[in-house]
Write a protein that holds these residues in place. Structure first.
Motif, short mmCIF file in Angstrom:
data_model
loop_
_atom_site.label_atom_id
_atom_site.label_comp_id
_atom_site.label_asym_id
_atom_site.label_seq_id
_atom_site.Cartn_x
_atom_site.Cartn_y
_atom_site.Cartn_z
N UNK A 134 0.79 -1.23 0.00
CA UNK A 134 0.00 0.00 0.00
C UNK A 134 0.82 1.28 0.00
N UNK A 135 2.04 1.21 -0.52
CA UNK A 135 2.82 2.43 -0.70
C UNK A 135 2.62 2.90 -2.13
N UNK A 136 2.10 4.10 -2.28
CA UNK A 136 1.88 4.69 -3.59
C UNK A 136 3.24 5.02 -4.23
N UNK A 137 3.34 5.01 -5.55
CA UNK A 137 4.61 5.35 -6.20
C UNK A 137 5.18 6.72 -5.78
N UNK A 138 4.31 7.62 -5.32
CA UNK A 138 4.77 8.94 -4.87
C UNK A 138 5.38 8.89 -3.47
N UNK A 139 5.27 7.74 -2.80
CA UNK A 139 5.85 7.60 -1.46
C UNK A 139 4.86 7.74 -0.32
N UNK A 140 3.62 8.05 -0.62
CA UNK A 140 2.59 8.17 0.42
C UNK A 140 1.85 6.84 0.54
N UNK A 141 1.04 6.74 1.59
CA UNK A 141 0.17 5.57 1.73
C UNK A 141 -0.98 5.69 0.75
N UNK A 142 -1.50 4.57 0.31
CA UNK A 142 -2.72 4.55 -0.50
C UNK A 142 -3.75 3.69 0.19
N UNK B 203 -5.16 -2.21 -4.39
CA UNK B 203 -5.77 -1.94 -5.68
C UNK B 203 -6.52 -0.60 -5.72
N UNK B 204 -6.27 0.28 -4.75
CA UNK B 204 -6.95 1.57 -4.68
C UNK B 204 -5.93 2.66 -4.33
N UNK B 205 -5.41 3.36 -5.34
CA UNK B 205 -4.34 4.33 -5.09
C UNK B 205 -4.78 5.68 -4.53
N UNK B 206 -6.06 5.84 -4.23
CA UNK B 206 -6.54 7.14 -3.78
C UNK B 206 -5.95 7.55 -2.43
N UNK B 207 -5.92 8.85 -2.21
CA UNK B 207 -5.53 9.44 -0.93
C UNK B 207 -6.73 9.30 0.00
N UNK B 208 -6.48 8.99 1.26
CA UNK B 208 -7.53 8.84 2.27
C UNK B 208 -7.04 9.49 3.56
#
Length: 185
Positions: free
Chosen positions: A42-50, A54-59
């Motif tokens: 669950x690490x987004x390619x930008x370095x933040x959590x997603x 299968x759900x890359x959105x910010x929460x």
């Protein structure tokens, strides 16, 4: 291990800190395993959590990893998540939980008041006391005449939405007010 930058240890790490010595290592290892598993998935390619593998959105709920001590506030994922929530979900001083779809945030739901208090705590962790006060005060102003909070707040119509009263929001408001009032070490 002392909490870093005003954060508190939470969950398994807190249990390890108070558990009998024979159990402490097991709780600490479990906390490390959970963080490693989530990091892998669950690490987004930008370095933040997603939100999920299968759900890359910010929460905005992902701010709680640092707030509850799963990771230190100065961890790059904590900082990147804080920045993404602020930029992607913050509007007019309020915070939305996550983007529902391609519509404007305010067209799909109200701002989540608990997220505003999480954001205040996260800003405090990041050392930005002015932003922490800003997020806190905006969320605090979204209560009804008797001082009760709902789950959501419509920032365009300036009206409460959702369940009333919302205990989670009240609990976070009390926690944030107490923690923001504390002097920094």
């Amino acid at each position: 291990m002392a909490p870093r930058r005003g954060s508190r240890r939470g969950g398994d790490r807190a249990a390890a800190g108070i558990a009998p010595r024979s159990d402490a290592a097991r709780w600490s290892a479990l906390a490390d395993a959970i963080v490693a598993d989530v990091t892998a998935d669950c690490t987004h390619p930008s370095g933040r959590w997603q939100r999920a593998p299968d759900d890359p959105r910010v929460d905005a709920a992902l701010l709680t990893a640092a707030l509850r001590g799963a990771l230190p506030a100065d961890d790059s994922r904590s900082i990147a998540t804080y920045t993404a929530v602020r930029e992607d979900l913050g509007r007019r001083g309020f915070v939305y939980r996550f983007r529902q779809d391609a519509r404007a945030l305010s067209d799909s739901e109200g701002a989540f008041l608990v997220c505003g208090f999480w954001m205040a705590l996260a800003a405090r962790q990041q050392g930005d006391d002015v932003a922490a006060a800003h997020w806190f005060e905006r969320a605090r102003t979204a209560c009804g005449p008797p001082g009760l909070f709902t789950e959501e707040y419509d920032i365009r119509q300036r009206q409460l939405r959702g369940n009333l009263p919302q205990a989670f929001v009240h609990a976070l408001m009390f926690e944030a007010s107490a923690r923001l009032a504390q002097d920094r070490p």
